[in-house]
Enzyme design. Structure first.
Site, PDB file in Angstrom:
ATOM      1  N   GLY A  36     -34.372 -30.008  -7.727  1.00  9.24           N
ATOM      2  CA  GLY A  36     -33.236 -30.575  -7.135  1.00  9.24           C
ATOM      3  C   GLY A  36     -32.511 -29.582  -6.057  1.00  9.24           C
ATOM      4  N   ASN A  79     -32.212 -29.271 -12.831  1.00 12.71           N
ATOM      5  CA  ASN A  79     -31.019 -29.598 -12.256  1.00 12.71           C
ATOM      6  C   ASN A  79     -31.002 -31.058 -11.307  1.00 12.71           C
ATOM      7  OD1 ASN A  79     -28.359 -29.145 -10.365  1.00 12.71           O
ATOM      8  ND2 ASN A  79     -29.944 -29.491  -8.957  1.00 12.71           N
ATOM      9  N   TYR A 115     -26.026 -42.808 -17.221  1.00 12.13           N
ATOM     10  CA  TYR A 115     -25.975 -41.174 -16.981  1.00 12.13           C
ATOM     11  C   TYR A 115     -25.445 -40.446 -17.877  1.00 12.13           C
ATOM     12  CZ  TYR A 115     -24.398 -37.239 -13.795  1.00 12.13           C
ATOM     13  OH  TYR A 115     -24.066 -36.019 -13.318  1.00 12.13           O
ATOM     14  N   ALA A 116     -24.473 -41.103 -18.676  1.00 14.44           N
ATOM     15  CA  ALA A 116     -23.740 -40.366 -19.626  1.00 14.44           C
ATOM     16  C   ALA A 116     -24.755 -40.088 -21.027  1.00 14.44           C
ATOM     17  CB  ALA A 116     -22.299 -40.961 -20.089  1.00 14.44           C
ATOM     18  N   ALA A 117     -25.526 -41.032 -21.232  1.00 16.39           N
ATOM     19  CA  ALA A 117     -26.372 -41.228 -22.178  1.00 16.39           C
ATOM     20  C   ALA A 117     -27.385 -40.221 -22.006  1.00 16.39           C
ATOM     21  CB  ALA A 117     -27.016 -42.613 -22.581  1.00 16.39           C
ATOM     22  N   LYS A 169     -27.290 -37.518 -20.071  1.00 20.08           N
ATOM     23  CA  LYS A 169     -26.543 -35.846 -20.034  1.00 20.08           C
ATOM     24  C   LYS A 169     -26.335 -35.603 -21.571  1.00 20.08           C
ATOM     25  CE  LYS A 169     -26.881 -35.169 -15.655  1.00 20.08           C
ATOM     26  NZ  LYS A 169     -27.847 -34.136 -15.217  1.00 20.08           N
ATOM     27  N   ILE A 213     -18.024 -32.125  -8.844  1.00 18.42           N
ATOM     28  CA  ILE A 213     -18.353 -30.843  -7.826  1.00 18.42           C
ATOM     29  C   ILE A 213     -18.602 -31.666  -6.531  1.00 18.42           C
ATOM     30  CG2 ILE A 213     -19.883 -29.080  -7.510  1.00 18.42           C
ATOM     31  CD1 ILE A 213     -18.185 -28.723 -10.064  1.00 18.42           C
TER      32      ILE A 213
HETATM   33  P1  NAP Z   1     -27.214 -34.274  -5.269  1.00 17.62           P
HETATM   34  O1  NAP Z   1     -26.297 -33.563  -4.436  1.00 17.62           O
HETATM   35  O2  NAP Z   1     -27.342 -35.714  -5.318  1.00 17.62           O
HETATM   36  O3  NAP Z   1     -28.667 -33.545  -5.219  1.00 17.62           O
HETATM   37  C1  NAP Z   1     -29.699 -33.973  -6.186  1.00 17.62           C
HETATM   38  C2  NAP Z   1     -31.002 -33.116  -5.899  1.00 17.62           C
HETATM   39  O4  NAP Z   1     -31.964 -33.512  -6.753  1.00 17.62           O
HETATM   40  C3  NAP Z   1     -31.602 -33.227  -4.526  1.00 17.62           C
HETATM   41  O5  NAP Z   1     -31.964 -31.825  -4.207  1.00 17.62           O
HETATM   42  C4  NAP Z   1     -32.327 -34.233  -4.551  1.00 17.62           C
HETATM   43  O6  NAP Z   1     -33.481 -34.127  -3.585  1.00 17.62           O
HETATM   44  C5  NAP Z   1     -33.131 -33.922  -6.148  1.00 17.62           C
HETATM   45  N1  NAP Z   1     -33.622 -35.114  -6.642  1.00 17.62           N
HETATM   46  C6  NAP Z   1     -33.094 -36.297  -6.900  1.00 17.62           C
HETATM   47  N2  NAP Z   1     -34.109 -37.215  -7.373  1.00 17.62           N
HETATM   48  C7  NAP Z   1     -35.106 -36.392  -7.596  1.00 17.62           C
HETATM   49  C8  NAP Z   1     -36.302 -36.505  -7.961  1.00 17.62           C
HETATM   50  N3  NAP Z   1     -36.764 -37.863  -8.771  1.00 17.62           N
HETATM   51  N4  NAP Z   1     -37.331 -35.762  -8.291  1.00 17.62           N
HETATM   52  C9  NAP Z   1     -37.169 -34.461  -7.779  1.00 17.62           C
HETATM   53  N5  NAP Z   1     -35.749 -34.100  -7.104  1.00 17.62           N
HETATM   54  C10 NAP Z   1     -34.986 -35.303  -7.193  1.00 17.62           C
HETATM   55  O7  NAP Z   1     -26.748 -33.795  -6.950  1.00 17.62           O
HETATM   56  P2  NAP Z   1     -25.652 -32.679  -7.099  1.00 17.62           P
HETATM   57  O8  NAP Z   1     -24.077 -33.241  -7.141  1.00 17.62           O
HETATM   58  O9  NAP Z   1     -25.923 -31.456  -6.451  1.00 17.62           O
HETATM   59  O10 NAP Z   1     -26.056 -32.496  -8.644  1.00 17.62           O
HETATM   60  C11 NAP Z   1     -26.876 -31.660  -9.183  1.00 17.62           C
HETATM   61  C12 NAP Z   1     -27.236 -31.953 -10.843  1.00 17.62           C
HETATM   62  O11 NAP Z   1     -25.578 -31.574 -11.369  1.00 17.62           O
HETATM   63  C13 NAP Z   1     -27.427 -33.355 -11.501  1.00 17.62           C
HETATM   64  O12 NAP Z   1     -28.228 -33.215 -12.579  1.00 17.62           O
HETATM   65  C14 NAP Z   1     -26.153 -34.094 -11.529  1.00 17.62           C
HETATM   66  O13 NAP Z   1     -26.221 -35.073 -12.739  1.00 17.62           O
HETATM   67  C15 NAP Z   1     -25.207 -32.718 -12.083  1.00 17.62           C
HETATM   68  N6  NAP Z   1     -23.933 -33.036 -12.063  1.00 17.62           N
HETATM   69  C16 NAP Z   1     -23.211 -32.932 -10.707  1.00 17.62           C
HETATM   70  C17 NAP Z   1     -21.972 -33.194 -10.854  1.00 17.62           C
HETATM   71  C18 NAP Z   1     -21.085 -33.426  -9.407  1.00 17.62           C
HETATM   72  O14 NAP Z   1     -20.059 -33.508  -9.471  1.00 17.62           O
HETATM   73  N7  NAP Z   1     -21.860 -33.208  -8.280  1.00 17.62           N
HETATM   74  C19 NAP Z   1     -21.218 -33.513 -11.860  1.00 17.62           C
HETATM   75  C20 NAP Z   1     -21.851 -33.284 -13.098  1.00 17.62           C
HETATM   76  C21 NAP Z   1     -23.213 -32.889 -13.030  1.00 17.62           C
HETATM   77  P3  NAP Z   1     -34.473 -35.287  -3.021  1.00 17.62           P
HETATM   78  O15 NAP Z   1     -33.594 -36.233  -2.918  1.00 17.62           O
HETATM   79  O16 NAP Z   1     -35.032 -34.883  -1.785  1.00 17.62           O
HETATM   80  O17 NAP Z   1     -35.659 -35.466  -4.190  1.00 17.62           O
END
Ligand code: NAP
Length: 249
Positions: free
Chosen positions: A14, A91, A156-158, A160, A189
């Site tokens: 990701g 990630n 999602y919560a499950a 994580k 974030i």
């Molecule tokens: P994001 O902006 O939605 O980016 C997600 C990334 O994952 C992108 O690079 C996407 O690229 C890739 N991705 C999605 N589905 C994929 C798949 N099937 N295979 C390979 N790559 C995939 O997410 P983020 O906010 O940066 O979050 C990153 C991590 O932090 C996640 O695990 C999320 O659950 C966690 N998190 C985020 C927040 C928040 O507030 N943002 C809070 C808590 C936890 P492609 O679409 O090109 O594949």
């Protein structure tokens, strides 16, 4: 004596935007060769180019983290091409939010497939090269939703929350091999994932954050970079919330 760490190889899933992009940059600044992974090639290439333009080492692998065979192949190809794999940052993550009463089987399964099964498959494949190198760091991205739950995010919560038990088990199995495993659990974030939330939800979230603001991707990347560093060699099985104080007791 300080270890020679320049050539350590890190896989960041990701990595094409948001938190993963920030983690890729942070690890490159530590001197790692960063393999940036996601589905979309174009954005990945742009991230890798930005890293190399800044003097770092990076390459890309297109991989869908819901595809078990593709994940195994991706990890094995990294280990083969570099002769090592030292750091795995799981990630990539998705949301398919809905209230539980309306949640479809597909919405539940899609999230579990990427956020939990994909992490399991990537770790299983990455542990062999880490064992061969007698050193390893696994960092899985959790969420405050996994710590305290969130209405509309049962799936999602499950996924994580499950990473906590999964990562601690991995840490126990691999401690004797000098491989650590930890979870970083972000709060809200500022990324594409939260940009799509309705303003009313963002306002309510902000009120629940003691530091009164959303975090920035680089603030998560800093925690991940520490746990991936040589200095964090005595930290394993921990869930580090980086959430502006949301989950403080
Ligand atoms: P994001 O902006 O939605 O980016 C997600 C990334 O994952 C992108 O690079 C996407 O690229 C890739 N991705 C999605 N589905 C994929 C798949 N099937 N295979 C390979 N790559 C995939 O997410 P983020 O906010 O940066 O979050 C990153 C991590 O932090 C996640 O695990 C999320 O659950 C966690 N998190 C985020 C927040 C928040 O507030 N943002 C809070 C808590 C936890 P492609 O679409 O090109 O594949």
């Amino acid at each position: 004596m300080a270890e020679k760490t320049e050539q350590r190889v890190a896989v960041v899933t990701g990595a094409s935007r948001g938190i993963g992009e920030a983690i890729a940059h942070a690890l490159a600044e530590q001197g790692r060769h960063v393999v940036c992974v996601a589905r979309g090639a174009e954005k990945l290439e742009a991230v890798a180019k930005a890293i190399t333009d800044a003097g770092g080492l990076a390459s890309t692998k297109v991989c869908d983290m819901s595809d078990t065979a593709a994940i195994t192949e991706m990890i094995e190809s990294v280990a083969k091409e570099h002769g090592r794999l030292d750091i795995l940052i799981n990630n990539a993550g998705i949301t398919r939010d809905n209230l539980l009463l309306r949640m479809s089987d597909e919405e539940f399964d899609d999230v579990i497939q990427v956020n939990l099964r994909g992490v399991f498959v990537a770790c299983r494949a990455a542990l062999r090269p880490m064992m061969r190198g007698k050193w390893g760091r696994v960092i899985n991205l959790g969420s405050v939703s996994g710590l305290v739950g969130n209405a509309g995010q049962a799936n999602y919560a499950a996924s994580k929350a499950a990473l906590s038990g999964f990562t601690k088990s991995l840490g126990k199995e691999m401690a004797a091999k000098n491989i650590t495993a930890n979870v970083v659990a972000p709060g809200f974030i500022q990324t594409d994932m939260t940009d799509v939330l309705p303003q009313v939800v963002k306002d309510a979230a902000q009120k629940a954050i003691p530091l009164s603001r959303f975090g920035q991707p680089r603030e998560i990347a800093a925690a991940v970079a520490f746990l991936a560093s040589e200095d964090a060699g005595y930290v394993s099985g921990q869930v580090l919330a980086v959430d502006g104080g949301m989950t403080m007791c």
